[in-house]
Design a protein around this motif. Structure first.
Motif, PDB file in Angstrom:
ATOM      1  N   THR A 114       0.797  -1.190  -0.126  1.00  0.00           N
ATOM      2  CA  THR A 114       0.186   0.088   0.651  1.00  0.00           C
ATOM      3  C   THR A 114       1.340   1.054   0.263  1.00  0.00           C
ATOM      4  O   THR A 114       1.637   1.334   0.533  1.00  0.00           O
TER       5      THR A 114
ATOM      6  N   SER B 104       1.395   5.312  -0.319  1.00  0.00           N
ATOM      7  CA  SER B 104       0.814   7.038  -0.527  1.00  0.00           C
ATOM      8  C   SER B 104       1.799   7.722  -1.614  1.00  0.00           C
ATOM      9  O   SER B 104       2.990   7.407  -1.511  1.00  0.00           O
TER      10      SER B 104
ATOM     11  N   ALA C 179       5.016   7.459   2.147  1.00  0.00           N
ATOM     12  CA  ALA C 179       5.246   6.073   2.510  1.00  0.00           C
ATOM     13  C   ALA C 179       4.816   4.715   2.034  1.00  0.00           C
ATOM     14  O   ALA C 179       3.772   4.920   1.736  1.00  0.00           O
ATOM     15  N   ILE C 180       5.291   3.899   1.752  1.00  0.00           N
ATOM     16  CA  ILE C 180       5.081   2.535   2.024  1.00  0.00           C
ATOM     17  C   ILE C 180       5.141   1.419   2.714  1.00  0.00           C
ATOM     18  O   ILE C 180       5.650   1.503   3.695  1.00  0.00           O
ATOM     19  N   ALA C 181       3.975   1.150   2.782  1.00  0.00           N
ATOM     20  CA  ALA C 181       3.671  -0.422   3.400  1.00  0.00           C
ATOM     21  C   ALA C 181       3.480  -1.709   3.148  1.00  0.00           C
ATOM     22  O   ALA C 181       2.919  -2.146   2.093  1.00  0.00           O
TER      23      ALA C 181
ATOM     24  N   GLN D 187       2.984  -6.177   4.122  1.00  0.00           N
ATOM     25  CA  GLN D 187       3.332  -6.676   4.665  1.00  0.00           C
ATOM     26  C   GLN D 187       2.918  -8.133   3.927  1.00  0.00           C
ATOM     27  O   GLN D 187       2.829  -7.994   2.615  1.00  0.00           O
TER      28      GLN D 187
ATOM     29  N   ASP E 228       5.358  -7.029   8.450  1.00  0.00           N
ATOM     30  CA  ASP E 228       4.372  -5.650   8.499  1.00  0.00           C
ATOM     31  C   ASP E 228       5.630  -4.070   8.415  1.00  0.00           C
ATOM     32  O   ASP E 228       5.773  -4.094   9.876  1.00  0.00           O
TER      33      ASP E 228
ATOM     34  N   ASN F 113       7.060  -0.607   7.512  1.00  0.00           N
ATOM     35  CA  ASN F 113       6.658   0.753   7.021  1.00  0.00           C
ATOM     36  C   ASN F 113       7.668   1.428   6.578  1.00  0.00           C
ATOM     37  O   ASN F 113       8.504   2.127   7.428  1.00  0.00           O
ATOM     38  N   TYR F 114       7.423   2.112   5.462  1.00  0.00           N
ATOM     39  CA  TYR F 114       9.221   2.751   4.630  1.00  0.00           C
ATOM     40  C   TYR F 114       8.227   4.062   4.968  1.00  0.00           C
ATOM     41  O   TYR F 114       7.358   4.327   3.665  1.00  0.00           O
ATOM     42  N   LEU F 115       9.084   5.371   4.730  1.00  0.00           N
ATOM     43  CA  LEU F 115       8.674   6.903   5.104  1.00  0.00           C
ATOM     44  C   LEU F 115       9.744   7.246   4.011  1.00  0.00           C
ATOM     45  O   LEU F 115      10.875   6.769   3.546  1.00  0.00           O
TER      46      LEU F 115
END
Length: 137
Positions: free
Chosen positions: A89, A91, A94-96, A98, A131, A133-135
């Motif tokens: 996912t 934005s 960021a990228i999430a 999982q 899980d 999360n990359y900013l």
């Protein structure tokens, strides 16, 4: 972690994850059975010689769609090619990511740890779940 793509203001990032090297310290793994099993698990994973579990991505992954990550998973010094289903996912900033992967310890030449002269054993099948999360920098 490297992404090739573009992000327009107020829109999700578009592009591909072109490389990723992940590592996890073996001593950060915790057993539900307490400290005694933690030590046995860490020794079974040869943490003195191989202190990290590693994953190296070998194919590009499109951002903003579910994908299959192909790569090399290294546990206790033994490398195996794996495929992991991912949910991504994105934005603007960021990228999430999982996913999870079931593996067998024996595939990495690891004997499942036991305690109390074999009365308490772990299974051969384990699941690695993550899980991330990359900013954007």
């Amino acid at each position: 972690f490297e992404i090739k793509g573009k992000a327009k203001k107020n829109q999700p990032l578009k592009g591909s994850i072109i490389s990723s090297d992940l590592s996890l310290k073996v001593v950060s793994l915790k057993s539900e059975r307490g400290e005694t099993m933690n030590g046995k698990m860490h020794r079974a994973l040869l943490y003195d010689e191989f202190p990290e579990i590693k994953f190296q991505l070998t194919n590009a992954i499109s951002v903003n769609q579910d994908s299959m990550a192909k790569g090399v998973l290294t546990i206790a010094g033994k490398e195996n090619s794996v495929e992991i289903e991912l949910t991504l996912t994105a934005s603007e900033n960021a990228i999430a990511v999982q996913g999870s992967k079931g593996i067998k310890l024996k595939d990495f030449e690891i004997d499942p740890p036991s305690a109390m002269f074999g009365q308490i054993e772990t299974g051969n099948d384990i699941v690695i779940a993550f899980d991330l999360n990359y900013l954007k920098e």
